[in-house]
Design a protein around this motif. Structure first.
Motif, PDB file in Angstrom:
ATOM      1  N   ILE A 161       0.950  -0.535   7.615  1.00  0.00           N
ATOM      2  CA  ILE A 161      -0.159  -1.305   6.902  1.00  0.00           C
ATOM      3  C   ILE A 161       0.721  -2.581   6.394  1.00  0.00           C
ATOM      4  O   ILE A 161       0.158  -3.698   6.413  1.00  0.00           O
ATOM      5  CB  ILE A 161      -0.934  -0.638   6.237  1.00  0.00           C
ATOM      6  CG1 ILE A 161      -1.765   0.291   6.971  1.00  0.00           C
ATOM      7  CG2 ILE A 161      -1.721  -1.613   5.378  1.00  0.00           C
ATOM      8  CD1 ILE A 161      -2.728   1.253   6.209  1.00  0.00           C
ATOM      9  N   ASP A 174      -5.700   4.728  13.016  1.00  0.00           N
ATOM     10  CA  ASP A 174      -6.699   6.118  13.037  1.00  0.00           C
ATOM     11  C   ASP A 174      -6.835   6.195  14.474  1.00  0.00           C
ATOM     12  O   ASP A 174      -6.972   7.171  15.045  1.00  0.00           O
ATOM     13  CB  ASP A 174      -7.762   6.089  12.181  1.00  0.00           C
ATOM     14  CG  ASP A 174      -7.274   6.168  10.773  1.00  0.00           C
ATOM     15  OD1 ASP A 174      -6.200   6.557  10.297  1.00  0.00           O
ATOM     16  OD2 ASP A 174      -8.182   5.914   9.700  1.00  0.00           O
ATOM     17  N   ASP A 197       2.118   2.229   2.769  1.00  0.00           N
ATOM     18  CA  ASP A 197       2.168   2.749   4.180  1.00  0.00           C
ATOM     19  C   ASP A 197       2.862   1.390   4.786  1.00  0.00           C
ATOM     20  O   ASP A 197       2.465   0.542   4.645  1.00  0.00           O
ATOM     21  CB  ASP A 197       0.796   2.754   4.889  1.00  0.00           C
ATOM     22  CG  ASP A 197       0.654   3.162   6.090  1.00  0.00           C
ATOM     23  OD1 ASP A 197       1.283   2.304   7.180  1.00  0.00           O
ATOM     24  OD2 ASP A 197      -0.324   4.118   6.526  1.00  0.00           O
ATOM     25  N   ILE A 204      -6.629  -4.441   5.420  1.00  0.00           N
ATOM     26  CA  ILE A 204      -6.066  -3.167   5.301  1.00  0.00           C
ATOM     27  C   ILE A 204      -7.101  -2.135   6.215  1.00  0.00           C
ATOM     28  O   ILE A 204      -6.529  -1.294   6.746  1.00  0.00           O
ATOM     29  CB  ILE A 204      -6.040  -2.761   3.972  1.00  0.00           C
ATOM     30  CG1 ILE A 204      -4.755  -3.407   3.256  1.00  0.00           C
ATOM     31  CG2 ILE A 204      -5.765  -1.262   3.904  1.00  0.00           C
ATOM     32  CD1 ILE A 204      -4.594  -3.348   1.657  1.00  0.00           C
ATOM     33  N   SER A 205      -8.568  -2.144   5.916  1.00  0.00           N
ATOM     34  CA  SER A 205      -9.161  -1.523   6.517  1.00  0.00           C
ATOM     35  C   SER A 205      -9.168  -1.822   8.159  1.00  0.00           C
ATOM     36  O   SER A 205      -9.158  -0.703   8.893  1.00  0.00           O
ATOM     37  CB  SER A 205     -10.783  -1.798   6.165  1.00  0.00           C
ATOM     38  OG  SER A 205     -11.628  -1.175   6.982  1.00  0.00           O
ATOM     39  N   THR A 213       0.772  -1.133   0.165  1.00  0.00           N
ATOM     40  CA  THR A 213       0.051  -0.295   0.053  1.00  0.00           C
ATOM     41  C   THR A 213       0.839   1.321   0.170  1.00  0.00           C
ATOM     42  O   THR A 213       0.384   2.295  -0.317  1.00  0.00           O
ATOM     43  CB  THR A 213      -1.095   0.173   1.362  1.00  0.00           C
ATOM     44  OG1 THR A 213       0.069   0.177   2.444  1.00  0.00           O
ATOM     45  CG2 THR A 213      -1.652  -1.360   1.472  1.00  0.00           C
ATOM     46  N   SER A 241      -5.789  -0.114   9.147  1.00  0.00           N
ATOM     47  CA  SER A 241      -6.229   1.423   9.168  1.00  0.00           C
ATOM     48  C   SER A 241      -6.915   1.906  10.082  1.00  0.00           C
ATOM     49  O   SER A 241      -6.758   3.245  10.828  1.00  0.00           O
ATOM     50  CB  SER A 241      -6.738   1.633   7.743  1.00  0.00           C
ATOM     51  OG  SER A 241      -5.806   1.328   6.422  1.00  0.00           O
ATOM     52  N   ARG A 242      -8.078   1.416  10.374  1.00  0.00           N
ATOM     53  CA  ARG A 242      -8.979   1.749  11.551  1.00  0.00           C
ATOM     54  C   ARG A 242      -8.243   1.940  12.930  1.00  0.00           C
ATOM     55  O   ARG A 242      -8.372   2.706  13.678  1.00  0.00           O
ATOM     56  CB  ARG A 242     -10.249   1.057  11.636  1.00  0.00           C
ATOM     57  CG  ARG A 242     -11.241   1.377  10.374  1.00  0.00           C
ATOM     58  CD  ARG A 242     -12.554   0.843  10.676  1.00  0.00           C
ATOM     59  NE  ARG A 242     -12.583  -0.234  11.130  1.00  0.00           N
ATOM     60  CZ  ARG A 242     -13.154  -1.255  10.372  1.00  0.00           C
ATOM     61  NH1 ARG A 242     -13.801  -1.251   9.323  1.00  0.00           N
ATOM     62  NH2 ARG A 242     -13.227  -2.642  10.705  1.00  0.00           N
ATOM     63  N   THR A 244      -1.668  -2.253  16.820  1.00  0.00           N
ATOM     64  CA  THR A 244      -1.589  -2.852  15.527  1.00  0.00           C
ATOM     65  C   THR A 244      -1.131  -4.587  15.813  1.00  0.00           C
ATOM     66  O   THR A 244      -1.561  -5.346  14.946  1.00  0.00           O
ATOM     67  CB  THR A 244      -0.792  -2.468  14.229  1.00  0.00           C
ATOM     68  OG1 THR A 244       0.541  -2.218  14.979  1.00  0.00           O
ATOM     69  CG2 THR A 244      -1.297  -0.866  13.764  1.00  0.00           C
TER      70      THR A 244
END
Length: 188
Positions: free
Chosen positions: A80, A176, A77, A168-169, A75, A172-173, A144
């Protein structure tokens, strides 16, 4: 008659194969020698003891993870991507993953330290995270780590199979959520 000489690399390869198949519970001089079709003597000629062999093996596995597994870009990132690569490693090399990260006979502290240091360096090299304090990086690692370890365990055991997009979602969440905290100490 000439005596056959066994190298450190040959012994490490056999040790790797034993751990990848049986975990660290099978990590004995006798099992490694059996894998090679030799006596245990060459092992003790090349390594001080089994702990020395285990540490050398772990260091070689760390090098493999650092150079071939963890840096694969998906990605852009780094956090991630690291999570995806960790999960993919667990799925592809289930027994080795279990031996390294789950097995009580492994060296969980050494694995955790290696993984944390790799994570920290990756975060500091990514423009998105390089400005973060050590406290936020620690919290990101914890958050993570919990998510990807849970996914890795569930996926490598075929309990669930989310898509890469879903993984990935989730990562990412998590990122965040940690970054939105006023006090990252709450995660640690």
């Amino acid at each position: 008659m000439r005596r056959k000489v066994y190298t450190k690399d040959q012994i490490l390869k056999a040790a790797y194969e034993v751990v990848a198949k049986e975990g660290f519970k099978g990590f004995t001089a006798r099992n490694i020698a059996k894998k090679m079709g030799i006596s245990t003597q060459p092992i003790y000629l090349e390594f001080k003891n089994m702990e020395d062999l285990k540490n050398t093996l772990l260091d070689s596995i760390f090098d493999q993870l650092k150079e071939e597994v963890f840096p694969v870009e998906h990605t852009g990132d780094k956090i991630i991507d690291l999570g995806l690569n960790y999960i993919n490693f667990a799925k592809k090399h289930h027994s080795l993953y279990m031996a390294l990260y789950i097995d009580e006979h492994g060296d969980g502290k050494k694995m955790h330290d290696f993984s944390y240091n790799y994570f920290y360096e990756a975060a500091k090299k990514d423009e998105k995270y390089s400005h973060l304090s050590d406290e936020y990086i620690d919290a990101l690692h914890t958050g993570t780590w919990v998510v990807v370890t849970g996914l890795a365990s569930l996926m490598s055991s075929n309990i669930m199979q989310p898509t890469e997009e879903q993984i990935i979602s989730l990562i990412s969440r998590t990122i965040d959520s940690v970054l939105s905290l006023d006090n990252p100490e709450i995660i640690r």
